[in-house]
Design a protein around this motif. Structure first.
Motif, PDB file in Angstrom:
ATOM      1  N   GLU A  26     -12.528   1.084  -9.751  1.00  0.00           N
ATOM      2  CA  GLU A  26     -13.673   1.929  -9.412  1.00  0.00           C
ATOM      3  C   GLU A  26     -13.491   3.271 -10.117  1.00  0.00           C
ATOM      4  O   GLU A  26     -12.415   3.585 -10.621  1.00  0.00           O
ATOM      5  N   ASP A  27     -14.539   4.086 -10.118  1.00  0.00           N
ATOM      6  CA  ASP A  27     -14.451   5.420 -10.701  1.00  0.00           C
ATOM      7  C   ASP A  27     -13.482   6.294  -9.911  1.00  0.00           C
ATOM      8  O   ASP A  27     -13.284   6.084  -8.712  1.00  0.00           O
ATOM      9  N   TRP A  28     -12.916   7.280 -10.580  1.00  0.00           N
ATOM     10  CA  TRP A  28     -12.038   8.240  -9.908  1.00  0.00           C
ATOM     11  C   TRP A  28     -12.852   9.032  -8.896  1.00  0.00           C
ATOM     12  O   TRP A  28     -13.977   9.430  -9.171  1.00  0.00           O
ATOM     13  N   GLN A  29     -12.263   9.250  -7.724  1.00  0.00           N
ATOM     14  CA  GLN A  29     -12.904  10.040  -6.668  1.00  0.00           C
ATOM     15  C   GLN A  29     -11.963  11.165  -6.259  1.00  0.00           C
ATOM     16  O   GLN A  29     -10.767  10.939  -6.112  1.00  0.00           O
ATOM     17  N   LYS A  30     -12.509  12.354  -6.079  1.00  0.00           N
ATOM     18  CA  LYS A  30     -11.718  13.471  -5.571  1.00  0.00           C
ATOM     19  C   LYS A  30     -11.494  13.244  -4.078  1.00  0.00           C
ATOM     20  O   LYS A  30     -12.339  12.687  -3.387  1.00  0.00           O
ATOM     21  N   THR A  31     -10.348  13.660  -3.589  1.00  0.00           N
ATOM     22  CA  THR A  31     -10.124  13.588  -2.150  1.00  0.00           C
ATOM     23  C   THR A  31     -11.042  14.595  -1.477  1.00  0.00           C
ATOM     24  O   THR A  31     -11.492  15.557  -2.096  1.00  0.00           O
ATOM     25  N   SER A  32     -11.325  14.385  -0.209  1.00  0.00           N
ATOM     26  CA  SER A  32     -12.299  15.227   0.482  1.00  0.00           C
ATOM     27  C   SER A  32     -11.821  16.661   0.665  1.00  0.00           C
ATOM     28  O   SER A  32     -12.611  17.559   0.842  1.00  0.00           O
ATOM     29  N   CYS A  33     -10.532  16.887   0.602  1.00  0.00           N
ATOM     30  CA  CYS A  33     -10.001  18.207   0.906  1.00  0.00           C
ATOM     31  C   CYS A  33      -9.323  18.879  -0.285  1.00  0.00           C
ATOM     32  O   CYS A  33      -9.331  20.093  -0.381  1.00  0.00           O
ATOM     33  N   TYR A  34      -8.743  18.121  -1.163  1.00  0.00           N
ATOM     34  CA  TYR A  34      -7.979  18.683  -2.277  1.00  0.00           C
ATOM     35  C   TYR A  34      -8.607  18.247  -3.593  1.00  0.00           C
ATOM     36  O   TYR A  34      -8.454  17.104  -4.015  1.00  0.00           O
ATOM     37  N   SER A  35      -9.293  19.170  -4.243  1.00  0.00           N
ATOM     38  CA  SER A  35     -10.064  18.824  -5.440  1.00  0.00           C
ATOM     39  C   SER A  35      -9.194  18.481  -6.650  1.00  0.00           C
ATOM     40  O   SER A  35      -9.692  17.937  -7.625  1.00  0.00           O
ATOM     41  N   LYS A  36      -7.905  18.777  -6.597  1.00  0.00           N
ATOM     42  CA  LYS A  36      -7.030  18.478  -7.731  1.00  0.00           C
ATOM     43  C   LYS A  36      -6.256  17.176  -7.544  1.00  0.00           C
ATOM     44  O   LYS A  36      -5.359  16.858  -8.315  1.00  0.00           O
ATOM     45  N   ILE A  37      -6.589  16.423  -6.504  1.00  0.00           N
ATOM     46  CA  ILE A  37      -5.995  15.097  -6.302  1.00  0.00           C
ATOM     47  C   ILE A  37      -7.134  14.082  -6.283  1.00  0.00           C
ATOM     48  O   ILE A  37      -8.079  14.213  -5.512  1.00  0.00           O
ATOM     49  N   SER A  38      -7.035  13.095  -7.145  1.00  0.00           N
ATOM     50  CA  SER A  38      -8.052  12.044  -7.228  1.00  0.00           C
ATOM     51  C   SER A  38      -7.392  10.693  -6.979  1.00  0.00           C
ATOM     52  O   SER A  38      -6.182  10.546  -7.104  1.00  0.00           O
ATOM     53  N   PHE A  39      -8.230   9.718  -6.643  1.00  0.00           N
ATOM     54  CA  PHE A  39      -7.741   8.360  -6.461  1.00  0.00           C
ATOM     55  C   PHE A  39      -8.790   7.383  -6.945  1.00  0.00           C
ATOM     56  O   PHE A  39      -9.960   7.717  -7.107  1.00  0.00           O
ATOM     57  N   ARG A  40      -8.344   6.170  -7.198  1.00  0.00           N
ATOM     58  CA  ARG A  40      -9.280   5.097  -7.518  1.00  0.00           C
ATOM     59  C   ARG A  40      -8.751   3.811  -6.906  1.00  0.00           C
ATOM     60  O   ARG A  40      -7.554   3.658  -6.675  1.00  0.00           O
ATOM     61  N   LEU A  41      -9.673   2.900  -6.635  1.00  0.00           N
ATOM     62  CA  LEU A  41      -9.355   1.628  -5.992  1.00  0.00           C
ATOM     63  C   LEU A  41      -9.738   0.466  -6.894  1.00  0.00           C
ATOM     64  O   LEU A  41     -10.652   0.566  -7.703  1.00  0.00           O
TER      65      LEU A  41
END
Length: 125
Positions: A26-41
């Motif tokens: 999936e596309d990279w998503q920013k975490t809801s609280c920390y804009s400099k940490i992203s995740f993808r599934l």
């Protein structure tokens, strides 16, 4: 007619190349609280009655960070896992494989620290 055929071949080639690079992620998503940490599934299918997920994290921090990540089902009734992850500056994590009963999961990242230890947590931005 040749122009239409050439356009079709070019468009098909672009779509095929995009599918190869995505590789099911999936596309990279920013975490809801920390804009400099992203995740993808990535949905990696099922094994028996369990869903297999692959997760990657990416840090945009200019220094080492560590954080907790928590996975829950869609109703947040069951904690699937809570782990601590450490990433170097601008690092992409290795794939993490998770098995779940539900086909929807949610990721929560918290307790971010600018050290490898769970201390001196930084505030949500």
């Amino acid at each position: 007619m040749k122009n239409i055929l050439l356009l079709f071949v070019l468009l098909t080639g672009v779509q095929f190349a995009a599918a190869q690079t995505d590789n099911g992620w999936e596309d990279w998503q920013k975490t809801s609280c920390y804009s400099k940490i992203s995740f993808r599934l990535k949905d990696a299918g099922t094994r028996g009655e369990q869903h297999i997920w692959k997760i990657q994290f990416k840090s945009d921090y200019p220094e080492l960070i560590s954080f907790n990540y928590n996975l829950t089902d869609e109703l947040q009734q069951y904690n699937i896992t809570t782990h601590r992850k450490t990433l170097n500056a601008n690092e992409l994590s290795k794939e993490i494989e998770i098995f779940t009963k539900e086909d929807n999961i949610y990721i929560l990242v918290d307790k971010v620290s600018l050290s490898p230890y769970p201390q001196d947590f930084i505030d949500c931005n």
